[in-house]
Enzyme design. Structure first.
Site, mmCIF file in Angstrom:
data_model
loop_
_atom_site.group_PDB
_atom_site.id
_atom_site.type_symbol
_atom_site.label_atom_id
_atom_site.label_comp_id
_atom_site.label_asym_id
_atom_site.label_seq_id
_atom_site.Cartn_x
_atom_site.Cartn_y
_atom_site.Cartn_z
ATOM 1 N N ASP A 67 0.815 -1.220 0.000
ATOM 2 C CA ASP A 67 0.000 0.000 0.000
ATOM 3 C C ASP A 67 0.849 1.272 0.000
ATOM 4 O O ASP A 67 2.058 1.225 0.219
ATOM 5 C CB ASP A 67 -0.951 0.012 1.216
ATOM 6 C CG ASP A 67 -0.270 -0.472 2.504
ATOM 7 O OD1 ASP A 67 0.976 -0.490 2.553
ATOM 8 O OD2 ASP A 67 -0.981 -0.827 3.452
ATOM 9 N N ASN A 137 -7.443 -2.340 14.401
ATOM 10 C CA ASN A 137 -8.816 -2.669 13.988
ATOM 11 C C ASN A 137 -8.863 -3.921 13.105
ATOM 12 O O ASN A 137 -9.879 -4.204 12.484
ATOM 13 C CB ASN A 137 -9.448 -1.478 13.262
ATOM 14 C CG ASN A 137 -8.691 -1.109 11.989
ATOM 15 O OD1 ASN A 137 -7.731 -1.796 11.605
ATOM 16 N ND2 ASN A 137 -9.098 -0.048 11.331
ATOM 17 N N HIS A 139 -7.050 -4.455 10.398
ATOM 18 C CA HIS A 139 -6.778 -4.293 8.959
ATOM 19 C C HIS A 139 -5.483 -4.991 8.556
ATOM 20 O O HIS A 139 -4.557 -5.116 9.340
ATOM 21 C CB HIS A 139 -6.807 -2.814 8.521
ATOM 22 C CG HIS A 139 -5.648 -1.972 8.931
ATOM 23 N ND1 HIS A 139 -5.740 -0.597 9.095
ATOM 24 C CD2 HIS A 139 -4.363 -2.269 9.211
ATOM 25 C CE1 HIS A 139 -4.565 -0.119 9.440
ATOM 26 N NE2 HIS A 139 -3.710 -1.103 9.525
ATOM 27 N N GLU A 144 -9.629 -1.751 5.524
ATOM 28 C CA GLU A 144 -10.273 -1.360 6.776
ATOM 29 C C GLU A 144 -11.506 -2.223 7.014
ATOM 30 O O GLU A 144 -12.004 -2.878 6.081
ATOM 31 C CB GLU A 144 -10.663 0.125 6.692
ATOM 32 C CG GLU A 144 -9.491 1.075 6.438
ATOM 33 C CD GLU A 144 -8.547 1.229 7.631
ATOM 34 O OE1 GLU A 144 -8.398 0.287 8.436
ATOM 35 O OE2 GLU A 144 -7.926 2.295 7.752
HETATM 36 C C1 F6R Z 1 1.503 -1.172 6.121
HETATM 37 C C2 F6R Z 1 0.281 -1.940 6.310
HETATM 38 C C3 F6R Z 1 -0.479 -1.886 7.602
HETATM 39 C C4 F6R Z 1 0.406 -2.132 8.818
HETATM 40 C C5 F6R Z 1 -0.404 -2.075 10.104
HETATM 41 C C6 F6R Z 1 0.456 -2.216 11.343
HETATM 42 O O1 F6R Z 1 2.077 -1.408 4.848
HETATM 43 O O2 F6R Z 1 -0.102 -2.607 5.409
HETATM 44 O O3 F6R Z 1 -1.506 -2.855 7.560
HETATM 45 O O4 F6R Z 1 1.019 -3.393 8.711
HETATM 46 O O5 F6R Z 1 -1.105 -0.859 10.172
HETATM 47 O O6 F6R Z 1 1.303 -1.112 11.452
HETATM 48 P P1 F6R Z 1 2.382 -1.030 12.622
HETATM 49 O O7 F6R Z 1 3.387 -2.101 12.366
HETATM 50 O O8 F6R Z 1 2.973 0.346 12.491
HETATM 51 O O9 F6R Z 1 1.653 -1.245 13.898
#
Ligand code: F6R
Length: 264
Positions: A67, A137, A139, A144
């Site tokens: 992403d 959440n 994701h 989301e």
């Molecule tokens: C980032 C992504 C997100 C993160 C998730 C956890 O490329 O795809 O799904 O993996 O938000 O983020 P952290 O590791 O910062 O808690």
């Protein structure tokens, strides 16, 4: 599904780096799906170390990131382009032509752009190994809650929870992005193998729902239950709400005994 419980971040990174390194050794032209976020920083350090000290060779590896924020130029310090360059690509030898990260700078014709990202993944022969983190959440990527479990790469509006988490990283007075381009859940599920890393108590509830709850679009990561080869690598606090921890420990012991390849 394999749930590997580790003591701390260091052990998690080591285990994940080992799995990635052995996948690259088995298939030097591995197509690797990559994630960003705090959870990944230590892992990328380990991989950079393996490249420098043990000559782990990324010269044929092809990468696809999950992403990117919409509206951030690649040079913006919070862009995922910048994150990947600083934490990973400038330390290893993935050829720039093999690197794919969604373009957050596109304007209009999002569908056509996202379809071309999907085509590029298909043309590369599909993702062999997809790395994931998880949001509070539930994701994965920026899928989301309520994302279709069949979704493909697309423009996605970020949830309030994600906006709140992101606000900490952006400077005071700076608007954090409201949207992102993200691989879909359907895209992620087509990877041949998936590894999800998570640390810390803030992820515990999401992980319990994802691993042991019903499959539901309310928790995107629960869709991983449909995948035949997913490995979760978690620390104690992240695993603290799992009901089946003892069972996962027993499975791990037997896996080490009977199919040790799955762990190294
Ligand atoms: C980032 C992504 C997100 C993160 C998730 C956890 O490329 O795809 O799904 O993996 O938000 O983020 P952290 O590791 O910062 O808690």
């Amino acid at each position: 599904m394999l749930v590997i419980l580790k003591r701390d971040n260091e052990e998690i990174n080591l285990q994940a780096a080992q799995l990635i390194a052995s996948a690259i050794k088995k298939k030097p032209s591995l197509t690797l799906g990559l994630a960003t976020g705090n959870t990944m920083v230590g892992l990328y350090k380990h991989l950079a170390h393996l490249h420098k000290e043990e000559r782990l060779d990324f010269s044929q590896v092809v990468t696809f990131n999950l992403d990117e924020y919409l509206g951030l130029p690649a040079t913006h310090p919070q862009s995922y382009h910048h994150f990947m360059h600083e934490n990973f690509f400038r330390h290893v030898n993935v050829p720039p032509r093999n690197i794919h990260i969604p373009d957050g700078g596109i304007r209009g014709d999002y569908d056509e752009y996202c379809a071309s990202y999907e085509r590029a993944i298909r043309d590369a022969g599909a993702i062999d190994l997809q790395l994931l983190g998880i949001g509070r959440n539930g994701h994965i990527g920026f899928n989301e809650p309520t994302s279709s479990l069949a979704s493909r790469t697309r423009l996605k509006v970020l949830s309030q929870e994600t906006l709140d988490d992101n606000a900490k990283s952006f400077g005071a007075g700076e608007d954090s992005p409201r949207c992102a381009i993200t691989m879909g859940i359907g895209t992620i599920l087509e990877a041949r193998k998936i590894i999800l890393l998570a640390t810390g108590e803030s992820k515990a509830a999401a992980l319990a729902k994802a691993i042991e709850g019903p499959i539901t679009s309310a928790v995107s990561a629960s869709a991983l239950q449909l995948h035949p080869d997913v490995t979760f690598i978690l620390d104690g606090p992240a695993a603290s709400q799992l009901m089946q921890r003892d069972y996962y420990h027993r499975v791990l012991k037997m896996t080490a005994l009977l199919t040790p390849d799955r762990l190294s």
